[in-house]
Design an enzyme around this catalytic site. Structure first.
Site, short mmCIF file in Angstrom:
data_model
loop_
_atom_site.label_atom_id
_atom_site.label_comp_id
_atom_site.label_asym_id
_atom_site.label_seq_id
_atom_site.Cartn_x
_atom_site.Cartn_y
_atom_site.Cartn_z
N CYS A 1 -14.27 -1.33 -7.51
CA CYS A 1 -15.30 -0.64 -6.70
C CYS A 1 -15.79 0.61 -7.44
O CYS A 1 -16.38 1.49 -6.84
CB CYS A 1 -14.76 -0.29 -5.33
SG CYS A 1 -13.36 0.82 -5.38
N ASP B 1 0.86 -1.18 0.00
CA ASP B 1 0.00 0.00 0.00
C ASP B 1 0.90 1.23 0.00
O ASP B 1 2.06 1.16 0.41
CB ASP B 1 -0.91 0.01 1.24
CG ASP B 1 -2.18 0.83 1.03
OD1 ASP B 1 -3.24 0.24 0.83
OD2 ASP B 1 -2.09 2.09 1.06
N ASP C 1 -7.23 -5.26 -4.99
CA ASP C 1 -8.39 -4.48 -4.53
C ASP C 1 -8.11 -2.98 -4.62
O ASP C 1 -7.98 -2.30 -3.59
CB ASP C 1 -8.72 -4.89 -3.08
CG ASP C 1 -9.97 -4.21 -2.55
OD1 ASP C 1 -10.83 -3.83 -3.36
OD2 ASP C 1 -10.07 -4.05 -1.32
N1 SAH Z 1 -8.18 -4.12 0.51
C1 SAH Z 1 -8.42 -3.10 1.52
C2 SAH Z 1 -9.06 -1.84 0.94
C3 SAH Z 1 -8.28 -1.21 -0.19
S1 SAH Z 1 -8.66 0.46 -0.46
C4 SAH Z 1 -9.27 -3.69 2.65
O1 SAH Z 1 -9.69 -4.83 2.57
O2 SAH Z 1 -9.49 -2.97 3.64
C5 SAH Z 1 -7.44 0.97 -1.54
C6 SAH Z 1 -6.05 1.16 -0.93
O3 SAH Z 1 -5.16 1.42 -2.01
C7 SAH Z 1 -5.87 2.32 0.02
O4 SAH Z 1 -5.38 1.84 1.25
C8 SAH Z 1 -4.84 3.24 -0.64
O5 SAH Z 1 -3.91 3.78 0.29
C9 SAH Z 1 -4.13 2.29 -1.57
N2 SAH Z 1 -3.54 2.84 -2.79
C10 SAH Z 1 -4.05 3.75 -3.64
N3 SAH Z 1 -3.26 3.88 -4.74
C11 SAH Z 1 -2.24 3.00 -4.57
C12 SAH Z 1 -1.11 2.63 -5.36
N4 SAH Z 1 -0.90 3.19 -6.56
N5 SAH Z 1 -0.28 1.69 -4.91
C13 SAH Z 1 -0.51 1.10 -3.70
N6 SAH Z 1 -1.55 1.41 -2.92
C14 SAH Z 1 -2.39 2.35 -3.34
#
Ligand code: SAH
Length: 396
Positions: free
Chosen positions: A340, A250, A300
């Site tokens: 989503c 993340d 995700d």
């Molecule tokens: N799978 C998680 C929810 C994911 S929400 C759960 O079950 O709770 C999306 C996440 O992607 C966020 O935490 C955000 O910080 C991260 N994010 C956004 N862009 C990103 C990128 N380019 N690389 C890595 N993480 C990213």
């Protein structure tokens, strides 16, 4: 007397099908005066009463329907009725799935457009997203206090969509105590820490609960890559399911720190877990170039599409990360992949995965399909409420 919103001839059709939004193009005029957010009556071109709605003069969605019943006033009792109806579904769900946290009000689908309320233990977290929702803040809070005397209420209306409605962003305690920095919640037997004050959205992605649970069944003896991990819900689930190792990625260090704590909180072996603060798009390429392999990948990502103009770009983004993920999987590996973005229809998402498979030169089978958890219902008259979809794919 309430102001009357008169629709253009023929533009009552969607309202007769009980779709709760009235777009600017359907409106002929407003008879009488109404402040932003105030309750108005909506009438067809002949003056026939159709619905009671909230007036959003600054938004393209010019009004959102509160009630289809001409005798129903929008007052504290109205909100109490809506809350009780919504609670009924959640009571059943909480008992079935051993939950103390869930989405209590899912906006339009619970008959309260523009209002999101998540419950985390004894904290209710509000998001008021429309002028009408904001206008009704006081009666809504009075109704919540009546229905949930044991709960504290916290406002997380710090979301940019409020600007489209001419509203400021707001956040803070509404009633009762300040939420702790890390509130433990229970989800399918897992303990997870939620940061209501500074976490994403209202603190946690409740909508992915069932997919996280399903992940357990795919995890045994597998090496897992958990992309866009946030606070590691999928990682905890994979460890419970018996994975050999899980790498969580993340861009948010704060989220990764909580992910580590969540693994410890559940008494799982933190030595099997790795946390990488990195851009998933970049990391997948690095892994591909270095020949890194996994047996299960969770994908995700955050919402890629805010409006129709972004859809084509988003399709390329989804195809790219899914193709790369397929390339990293050992033969017979599983990809659990999600979107989503509400504007991305399920069949389009399925086509994108199919295209990704062709580009990755891999055969892919769809094994299982996912959607948002049942505390995020979709009312039949508002199919837009169906935003989260996913597939479990076997990559040969
Ligand atoms: N799978 C998680 C929810 C994911 S929400 C759960 O079950 O709770 C999306 C996440 O992607 C966020 O935490 C955000 O910080 C991260 N994010 C956004 N862009 C990103 C990128 N380019 N690389 C890595 N993480 C990213």
């Amino acid at each position: 007397m309430s102001a009357r919103l008169i629709l253009a001839k023929g533009r009552e059709k969607s309202l007769l099908r009980r779709h709760p939004w009235i777009f600017s193009g359907a409106v002929v005029r407003l008879e009488g005066k109404a402040q932003s957010g105030e309750t108005i009556d909506v009438c067809d071109s002949q003056g026939k009463w159709l619905a009671r709605a909230a007036w959003s003069p600054q938004s393209q969605i010019r009004a959102r329907v509160w009630s289809w019943n001409q005798d129903e006033a929008i007052d504290i009792a109205f909100f109490v009725r809506r809350l009780q109806s919504a609670q009924h579904l959640r009571d059943w769900l909480a008992e079935r799935d051993n939950l103390d946290s869930y989405r209590l009000i899912a906006g339009e689908s619970d008959g309260l457009p523009g209002i999101t309320i998540d419950r985390f233990g004894n904290f209710l977290v509000l998001q008021l997203l429309s002028a009408g929702a904001e206008y009704q803040r006081a009666p809504l809070i009075a109704a919540l206090t009546q229905c949930y005397p044991q709960c504290a209420i916290y406002d997380r209306s710090d979301v940019s969509v409020r600007k489209k409605e001419g509203l400021e962003l707001t956040q803070g305690v509404v009633l009762g105590e300040l939420p702790p920095e890390h509130l433990p919640i229970t989800e399918h037997g897992m303990k997870l820490l939620v940061d209501i004050q500074t976490g994403h959205k209202t603190g946690y992605y409740l909508d992915q609960r069932d997919s996280r649970f399903a992940t357990r069944r795919y995890a045994k003896d597998r090496r897992v890559l958990n992309c866009f991990s946030y606070t590691g819900g999928f990682a905890v689930s994979a460890l419970i399911g018996g994975c050999t190792e899980v790498v969580s990625v993340d861009t948010s260090q704060a989220a990764l720190d909580v992910a580590r704590q969540n693994i410890e909180l559940n008494g799982l072996d933190v030595n099997k877990a790795t946390f990488l603060r990195d851009d998933v798009f970049k990391l997948l390429r690095t892994y591909r170039d270095s020949g890194e392999k996994f047996d299960l990948i969770v994908m995700d990502p955050p919402k890629f599409v805010e409006n129709k103009n972004q859809l084509a770009g988003a399709c390329r983004g989804y195809k790219d990360i899914n193709m790369l993920a397929m390339q990293l999987l050992n033969p017979g590996g599983m990809l659990l992949t999600f979107s989503c973005s509400g504007l991305m229809a399920t069949d389009l998402f399925q086509k994108i995965i199919a295209d990704a498979a062709l580009d990755a030169h891999r055969d892919v089978q769809f094994i299982e399909q996912f959607r948002q958890a049942a505390d995020h219902p979709v009312i039949a008259t508002y199919p837009e409420g169906m935003y989260l979809k996913g597939f479990a794919c076997r990559v040969l």
